[in-house]
Every structure is written in C-alpha cells, then in structure tokens.
Motif scaffolding. Structure first.
Motif, PDB file in Angstrom:
ATOM      1  N   ALA A  44       0.608  -1.489   0.268  1.00 26.41           N
ATOM      2  CA  ALA A  44       0.441   0.232   0.412  1.00 26.41           C
ATOM      3  C   ALA A  44       0.504   1.168   0.292  1.00 26.41           C
ATOM      4  N   PHE A  45       2.476   1.887   0.681  1.00 27.87           N
ATOM      5  CA  PHE A  45       3.017   2.447   0.890  1.00 27.87           C
ATOM      6  C   PHE A  45       3.344   2.612  -0.632  1.00 27.87           C
ATOM      7  N   SER A  46       3.272   1.749  -1.836  1.00 32.79           N
ATOM      8  CA  SER A  46       3.919   2.012  -2.774  1.00 32.79           C
ATOM      9  C   SER A  46       2.894   2.500  -4.113  1.00 32.79           C
ATOM     10  N   ARG A  47       1.428   2.075  -4.014  1.00 32.86           N
ATOM     11  CA  ARG A  47       0.597   2.462  -4.100  1.00 32.86           C
ATOM     12  C   ARG A  47      -0.013   4.209  -3.771  1.00 32.86           C
ATOM     13  N   ILE A  48       0.495   4.745  -2.626  1.00 26.68           N
ATOM     14  CA  ILE A  48      -0.103   5.485  -1.863  1.00 26.68           C
ATOM     15  C   ILE A  48       0.921   6.563  -2.936  1.00 26.68           C
ATOM     16  N   ALA A  49       2.888   6.201  -2.967  1.00 24.21           N
ATOM     17  CA  ALA A  49       3.773   7.300  -3.092  1.00 24.21           C
ATOM     18  C   ALA A  49       3.589   6.892  -5.234  1.00 24.21           C
ATOM     19  N   ARG A  57      -2.126  14.314   1.881  1.00 22.03           N
ATOM     20  CA  ARG A  57      -2.670  13.262   2.021  1.00 22.03           C
ATOM     21  C   ARG A  57      -2.013  12.149   1.958  1.00 22.03           C
ATOM     22  N   SER A  58      -0.426  11.908   1.380  1.00 20.65           N
ATOM     23  CA  SER A  58       0.041  10.901   1.138  1.00 20.65           C
ATOM     24  C   SER A  58       0.278  10.808   2.599  1.00 20.65           C
ATOM     25  N   TYR A  59       0.795  11.890   3.150  1.00 21.66           N
ATOM     26  CA  TYR A  59       1.121  10.987   4.942  1.00 21.66           C
ATOM     27  C   TYR A  59       0.266  11.223   5.307  1.00 21.66           C
ATOM     28  N   VAL A  60      -0.879  11.504   5.147  1.00 21.30           N
ATOM     29  CA  VAL A  60      -2.401  10.420   6.331  1.00 21.30           C
ATOM     30  C   VAL A  60      -2.288   9.303   5.966  1.00 21.30           C
ATOM     31  N   GLN A  61      -1.836   9.039   4.338  1.00 23.44           N
ATOM     32  CA  GLN A  61      -2.616   8.108   3.946  1.00 23.44           C
ATOM     33  C   GLN A  61      -1.631   6.597   4.236  1.00 23.44           C
ATOM     34  N   MET A  62      -0.626   7.366   4.325  1.00 25.64           N
ATOM     35  CA  MET A  62       0.204   6.546   5.470  1.00 25.64           C
ATOM     36  C   MET A  62      -0.040   6.108   6.482  1.00 25.64           C
ATOM     37  N   ALA A 109      -2.609   5.920   7.899  1.00 24.90           N
ATOM     38  CA  ALA A 109      -3.587   4.775   7.554  1.00 24.90           C
ATOM     39  C   ALA A 109      -2.936   3.741   7.822  1.00 24.90           C
ATOM     40  N   VAL A 110      -2.129   3.004   7.052  1.00 22.75           N
ATOM     41  CA  VAL A 110      -1.893   2.026   6.768  1.00 22.75           C
ATOM     42  C   VAL A 110      -1.031   1.460   7.483  1.00 22.75           C
ATOM     43  N   VAL A 111      -0.641   2.411   8.332  1.00 23.23           N
ATOM     44  CA  VAL A 111       0.461   1.866   9.502  1.00 23.23           C
ATOM     45  C   VAL A 111      -0.433   1.308  10.810  1.00 23.23           C
ATOM     46  N   LYS A 112      -1.815   2.408  10.634  1.00 21.07           N
ATOM     47  CA  LYS A 112      -3.028   2.162  11.709  1.00 21.07           C
ATOM     48  C   LYS A 112      -3.297   0.863  11.042  1.00 21.07           C
ATOM     49  N   GLU A 113      -3.586  -0.010  10.385  1.00 22.90           N
ATOM     50  CA  GLU A 113      -4.161  -1.279   9.944  1.00 22.90           C
ATOM     51  C   GLU A 113      -2.860  -2.339   9.933  1.00 22.90           C
ATOM     52  N   ARG A 139       7.166   5.524  13.516  1.00 20.56           N
ATOM     53  CA  ARG A 139       6.177   4.517  13.388  1.00 20.56           C
ATOM     54  C   ARG A 139       6.079   4.212  12.212  1.00 20.56           C
ATOM     55  N   LEU A 140       5.749   5.019  10.708  1.00 20.83           N
ATOM     56  CA  LEU A 140       5.858   4.623  10.053  1.00 20.83           C
ATOM     57  C   LEU A 140       7.060   3.406   9.493  1.00 20.83           C
ATOM     58  N   VAL A 141       8.134   4.269  10.222  1.00 19.68           N
ATOM     59  CA  VAL A 141       9.478   3.329   9.334  1.00 19.68           C
ATOM     60  C   VAL A 141       9.409   1.739  10.763  1.00 19.68           C
ATOM     61  N   ASP A 142       8.886   1.841  11.739  1.00 23.36           N
ATOM     62  CA  ASP A 142       8.980   0.529  12.352  1.00 23.36           C
ATOM     63  C   ASP A 142       7.555  -0.411  11.806  1.00 23.36           C
TER      64      ASP A 142
END
Length: 117
Positions: free
Chosen positions: A12-17, A36-41, A43-47, A65-68
């Motif tokens: 999903a990170f690739s799709r967001i990018a 928007r990309s930051y917010v979407q990333m 959402a992926v971390v939350k998921e 958290r994104l790096v983790d």
C-alpha cells in the motif's frame, strides 16, 4: 536494499507513492499531495500495527512509527520535514521542496521494488 516480498500493507505504501506522483503529474498542489500522502501512510500504519497518530503525537514520533511499519528511514524523515514545513511554516514552499517530495516518494516506492520514474 529492497525488502523481500512485501505484504499487502507494505504494498500500500507503493500505491500511495504512485498515486501521489500521479497527482503531481496531473498538476495537483504539491503541498496538498504531501499532506494527503502522509495521512494515507498513517492509515496503513493503523491497519498494520493498530497504531493511530494521536493529536499529541509529534510528526517525528509518527515518522518513527512509519519506519517501524517497514518504510525506509531516510525518505520518511525527509518527507516528515516537508510535511512539517507545509503544515506549520508561514513561508510558501518552492520547486526545491517539491522536487524533494518527488524524490522521497520515489525512494519509498523503490524500497518495495517499484520503479515509478
């Protein structure tokens, strides 16, 4: 180094990018794209981790958290600085910041084996 066989949330990170880069190509305001990309990333971390960015969490704590969650540290840190600039600076960003955003998004996508540009 490329990550081996990323799972669905990491894909999903690739799709967001990719979507963010497409938006930029289509003439979208790059500052809106970064936010928007930051917010979407997020959402992926939350998921993936069940971690949500709370109001009291700083952008740098959220970047950790994104790096983790599997994103490469260098472009995440640079994208976070751009996000902070867009959100909190009274100054208007220029071509240099936009180019940096594109580079960061490309590096994130590349980490998952996708060449976007």
């Amino acid at each position: 180094s490329r990550l081996q066989q990323p799972d669905a949330p990491l894909k999903a990170f690739s799709r967001i990018a990719r979507a963010s880069l497409d938006d930029l190509d289509d003439g979208a305001n790059w500052e809106d794209v970064i936010v928007r990309s930051y917010v979407q990333m997020g959402a992926v971390v939350k998921e993936r981790r069940g971690i949500e960015r709370t109001e009291e969490m700083t952008p740098h704590e959220f970047a950790a958290r994104l790096v983790d969650a599997g994103l490469p540290p260098a472009p995440v840190e640079r994208l976070t600085r751009l996000f902070e600039f867009v959100r909190y600076s009274p100054h208007k960003a220029g071509e240099e910041q936009m180019a940096e955003a594109v580079t960061c998004l490309n590096e994130i996508a590349d980490a998952f084996g996708e060449k976007l540009r």
